[in-house]
Design a protein around this motif. Sequence first.
Motif, PDB file in Angstrom:
ATOM      1  N   SER A   1     176.031  82.067 -14.142  1.00  0.00           N
ATOM      2  CA  SER A   1     175.412  81.316 -14.953  1.00  0.00           C
ATOM      3  C   SER A   1     174.960  79.759 -14.582  1.00  0.00           C
ATOM      4  O   SER A   1     173.918  78.828 -14.025  1.00  0.00           O
ATOM      5  CB  SER A   1     174.321  80.964 -16.473  1.00  0.00           C
ATOM      6  OG  SER A   1     174.421  82.283 -16.651  1.00  0.00           O
ATOM      7  N   ILE A   2     176.061  79.297 -14.371  1.00  0.00           N
ATOM      8  CA  ILE A   2     176.720  77.800 -14.339  1.00  0.00           C
ATOM      9  C   ILE A   2     176.420  77.324 -12.952  1.00  0.00           C
ATOM     10  O   ILE A   2     176.202  76.800 -12.123  1.00  0.00           O
ATOM     11  CB  ILE A   2     178.068  77.923 -14.798  1.00  0.00           C
ATOM     12  CG1 ILE A   2     177.827  77.209 -16.178  1.00  0.00           C
ATOM     13  CG2 ILE A   2     178.089  75.989 -14.178  1.00  0.00           C
ATOM     14  CD1 ILE A   2     179.410  77.494 -16.971  1.00  0.00           C
ATOM     15  N   VAL A   3     177.073  78.781 -11.994  1.00  0.00           N
ATOM     16  CA  VAL A   3     176.218  78.836 -10.813  1.00  0.00           C
ATOM     17  C   VAL A   3     175.298  78.206 -10.026  1.00  0.00           C
ATOM     18  O   VAL A   3     174.345  77.957  -9.214  1.00  0.00           O
ATOM     19  CB  VAL A   3     177.317  79.553  -9.980  1.00  0.00           C
ATOM     20  CG1 VAL A   3     177.167  79.603  -8.202  1.00  0.00           C
ATOM     21  CG2 VAL A   3     179.060  79.327  -9.253  1.00  0.00           C
ATOM     22  N   LEU A   4     174.288  79.270 -10.381  1.00  0.00           N
ATOM     23  CA  LEU A   4     173.242  79.418 -10.313  1.00  0.00           C
ATOM     24  C   LEU A   4     171.872  78.318 -11.004  1.00  0.00           C
ATOM     25  O   LEU A   4     170.690  78.223  -9.992  1.00  0.00           O
ATOM     26  CB  LEU A   4     172.338  80.929 -11.318  1.00  0.00           C
ATOM     27  CG  LEU A   4     171.327  81.844 -10.547  1.00  0.00           C
ATOM     28  CD1 LEU A   4     171.466  81.639  -8.876  1.00  0.00           C
ATOM     29  CD2 LEU A   4     171.271  82.703 -11.503  1.00  0.00           C
ATOM     30  N   ALA A   5     172.452  77.938 -12.333  1.00  0.00           N
ATOM     31  CA  ALA A   5     171.858  76.831 -12.382  1.00  0.00           C
ATOM     32  C   ALA A   5     171.935  75.109 -11.129  1.00  0.00           C
ATOM     33  O   ALA A   5     170.927  75.130 -11.242  1.00  0.00           O
ATOM     34  CB  ALA A   5     172.245  76.027 -13.785  1.00  0.00           C
ATOM     35  N   ALA A   6     172.936  75.067 -10.888  1.00  0.00           N
ATOM     36  CA  ALA A   6     173.274  74.150  -9.640  1.00  0.00           C
ATOM     37  C   ALA A   6     172.252  74.141  -8.551  1.00  0.00           C
ATOM     38  O   ALA A   6     171.343  72.994  -8.220  1.00  0.00           O
ATOM     39  CB  ALA A   6     174.840  73.810  -9.114  1.00  0.00           C
ATOM     40  N   MET A   7     172.188  75.556  -8.103  1.00  0.00           N
ATOM     41  CA  MET A   7     171.182  76.444  -7.382  1.00  0.00           C
ATOM     42  C   MET A   7     169.648  75.940  -7.862  1.00  0.00           C
ATOM     43  O   MET A   7     169.576  76.283  -6.617  1.00  0.00           O
ATOM     44  CB  MET A   7     171.226  77.701  -6.844  1.00  0.00           C
ATOM     45  CG  MET A   7     173.065  77.594  -6.434  1.00  0.00           C
ATOM     46  SD  MET A   7     173.243  79.298  -5.879  1.00  0.00           S
ATOM     47  CE  MET A   7     173.052  79.443  -4.731  1.00  0.00           C
ATOM     48  N   ILE A   8     169.320  75.954  -8.871  1.00  0.00           N
ATOM     49  CA  ILE A   8     167.379  75.996  -9.025  1.00  0.00           C
ATOM     50  C   ILE A   8     167.481  74.730  -9.637  1.00  0.00           C
ATOM     51  O   ILE A   8     166.449  74.546  -9.606  1.00  0.00           O
ATOM     52  CB  ILE A   8     167.453  76.909 -10.354  1.00  0.00           C
ATOM     53  CG1 ILE A   8     168.307  77.146 -11.055  1.00  0.00           C
ATOM     54  CG2 ILE A   8     167.582  78.955  -9.106  1.00  0.00           C
ATOM     55  CD1 ILE A   8     167.972  77.601 -12.277  1.00  0.00           C
ATOM     56  N   LEU A   9     168.185  73.444 -10.206  1.00  0.00           N
ATOM     57  CA  LEU A   9     168.101  72.329 -10.661  1.00  0.00           C
ATOM     58  C   LEU A   9     167.142  71.739  -9.436  1.00  0.00           C
ATOM     59  O   LEU A   9     166.195  70.799 -10.082  1.00  0.00           O
ATOM     60  CB  LEU A   9     169.764  72.094 -10.769  1.00  0.00           C
ATOM     61  CG  LEU A   9     169.579  70.259 -11.016  1.00  0.00           C
ATOM     62  CD1 LEU A   9     168.961  70.583 -12.670  1.00  0.00           C
ATOM     63  CD2 LEU A   9     170.999  69.854 -11.859  1.00  0.00           C
ATOM     64  N   PRO A  10     167.798  71.520  -8.234  1.00  0.00           N
ATOM     65  CA  PRO A  10     166.751  71.008  -7.337  1.00  0.00           C
ATOM     66  C   PRO A  10     165.471  71.821  -7.237  1.00  0.00           C
ATOM     67  O   PRO A  10     164.263  70.787  -6.792  1.00  0.00           O
ATOM     68  CB  PRO A  10     166.888  71.443  -5.850  1.00  0.00           C
ATOM     69  CG  PRO A  10     168.812  71.881  -6.050  1.00  0.00           C
ATOM     70  CD  PRO A  10     168.881  72.106  -6.620  1.00  0.00           C
ATOM     71  N   THR A  11     165.188  72.741  -7.693  1.00  0.00           N
ATOM     72  CA  THR A  11     163.558  73.497  -7.538  1.00  0.00           C
ATOM     73  C   THR A  11     162.740  72.372  -8.417  1.00  0.00           C
ATOM     74  O   THR A  11     161.816  72.702  -8.288  1.00  0.00           O
ATOM     75  CB  THR A  11     163.924  74.828  -7.622  1.00  0.00           C
ATOM     76  OG1 THR A  11     164.631  75.153  -6.705  1.00  0.00           O
ATOM     77  CG2 THR A  11     162.070  75.519  -6.939  1.00  0.00           C
TER      78      THR A  11
END
Lengths: 288, 287
Positions: free
Chosen positions: A145-155
């Motif tokens: 979840s933490i890794v994914l959160a960082a990935m979708i943050l810019p979107t």
Amino acid sequence: MSRYFADRASKNIVFICAFASIIILIAIFVFIFKEGLPVFRQVGILDFLFGTQWRPGIGEYGVLPMILGSLYVTFGAMLIAIPLGIGCAILLAEVAPFKVRQILRPAVELLVGIPSVVYGLVGLLLVVPAVRHIGGNGFSIMAASIVLAAMILPTIISISEDSIRAVPRSYKEGSLAMGATQWQTIWHVLLPAARSGITASVILGMGRAVGETMAMIMVIGNSVKIPISPLDSGRTLTGNIAAEITYADPEHMSALFATGIVLFFMIIILNSIALIVLKRGVRARAVE
Amino acid sequence: MLWSRFVAPRNTQRAAMVFVWSAGIITILILLTIIVYVLVQGIPEIGWSFLTTPPKGGLAGEGGISTIIVSTIYLIALTIGILVVPGIGAGIYLAEYAPNNRLTRIIRYGIDTLAGIPSIIFGMFGFALLVTALHLNFSILSGALTLVCLLLPTLIRTTEEAIKAVPRGHREGALALGATKWQTIRHVVLPAALPGIITGIILCVGRALGETACLYVTIGSYTGMPTSLLDPGRTLSLHIYYLAMETNAFEKAMATATVLIVAIIVINAITNWLSYRFQIKMRGRLS
């Protein structure tokens, strides 16, 4: 005469180019269904969707642990990314002075550009050990979840920022003129007016989250079981496909394509909602 | 407005500003953590020999990335070579020809949907159609064709935007001189939109560099030097994945990631610079 011929020929050629996208979309649809349907017939749709055992060796294909894995990870990522993303979007659109924006905006752009394996690599070496300190072996729903959160943050940041910016100036000026504080204006006027864009950014982020593959394989542990706590390891739908497709026998392969069908539907539903919400926002603004 | 009865608006404002600024700072910190963490461990590993020797394979992950760089370049060149015709063609159609009817709406919906499909689904499709049914096996060609499907929506959209940004007067001038619609597009609109289209192509190169999932199941994992397009290969991103998951050579993975990140930063910079120039050019001619 020939230039008129060229004129007509070109028009047809560019039309075929545009139509190619539809053909590719249909081909993907047809291929995945053709390959995936046999397993539905063999195992039964309900047993496939709600079965909890995935043992390709003995022909047991239940995809529920992976569905839940994907949903939990997406939910966890949203829990982190929505407040952070919208907060950052407000900062960029309304609060930050020009100089800060000049630093923050390229940073967000760069975050989009960083490949998912790099997120996975950093997750594997930083986030997984950090989660291990809390408990479990670190490869977990929480790490994913933490890794994914960082990935979708810019979107979420970039689309939300655009939609906050698109709110007409007069709304803001009206609110400020009535004596509202800056935050009251943002909270009661700007955010409601930008609602459709912000919602769409969240849904698009969810689509990205559900579809992410490699970074998830690297940090989630990939064990087929229903995760109970955030510290448990799990497996996503995407990870299930990527991990097994290269060596699967035909029946197993069909089960993997059926996993793809489930994923496909989740994504199509999310994207259609996002498109409708965005269009409605545009139309509402046009009416005003 | 119940809230403001208990908490003074001034205090809410203060708390909210703290929250908003922390969100910004955390975002920057995430980026810095990733970049610094990778570069600090990666840069010491990078040298001439790392870039010019092939990987030795095996658990230790010894060797460099020369063949990986070559495979990546082959893959991207082939992908872009195939992509430009349908991508730019479709962009031209949507910007210049598409009537406002049901078929156009279906095409647009198709492109939007295609853009949202996750990479691994393209990978499955490529695996079933190209690798298995067409017997292209795990090869650079299979990988490239899969990537073309994945990148098509991106190039179509950027081309359409670039063409729409060309001022109307350009077209009217050409048409008034007796040019056909296609002559206008070919000799007036496309040259004017070219920087915008090139920006789109470079954007696609950047995305292709970072893509893993759809290539993982179509291109193979061969670490040798590819001699034909039907050879399997391994891209930089895939190499990072294999190093991280199958070897203990994390410092090599970091070094490869450094090369990749530097390439992407350069590509981002070029894209920004080009699109900035393009906007100025279009605006300059409008006024």
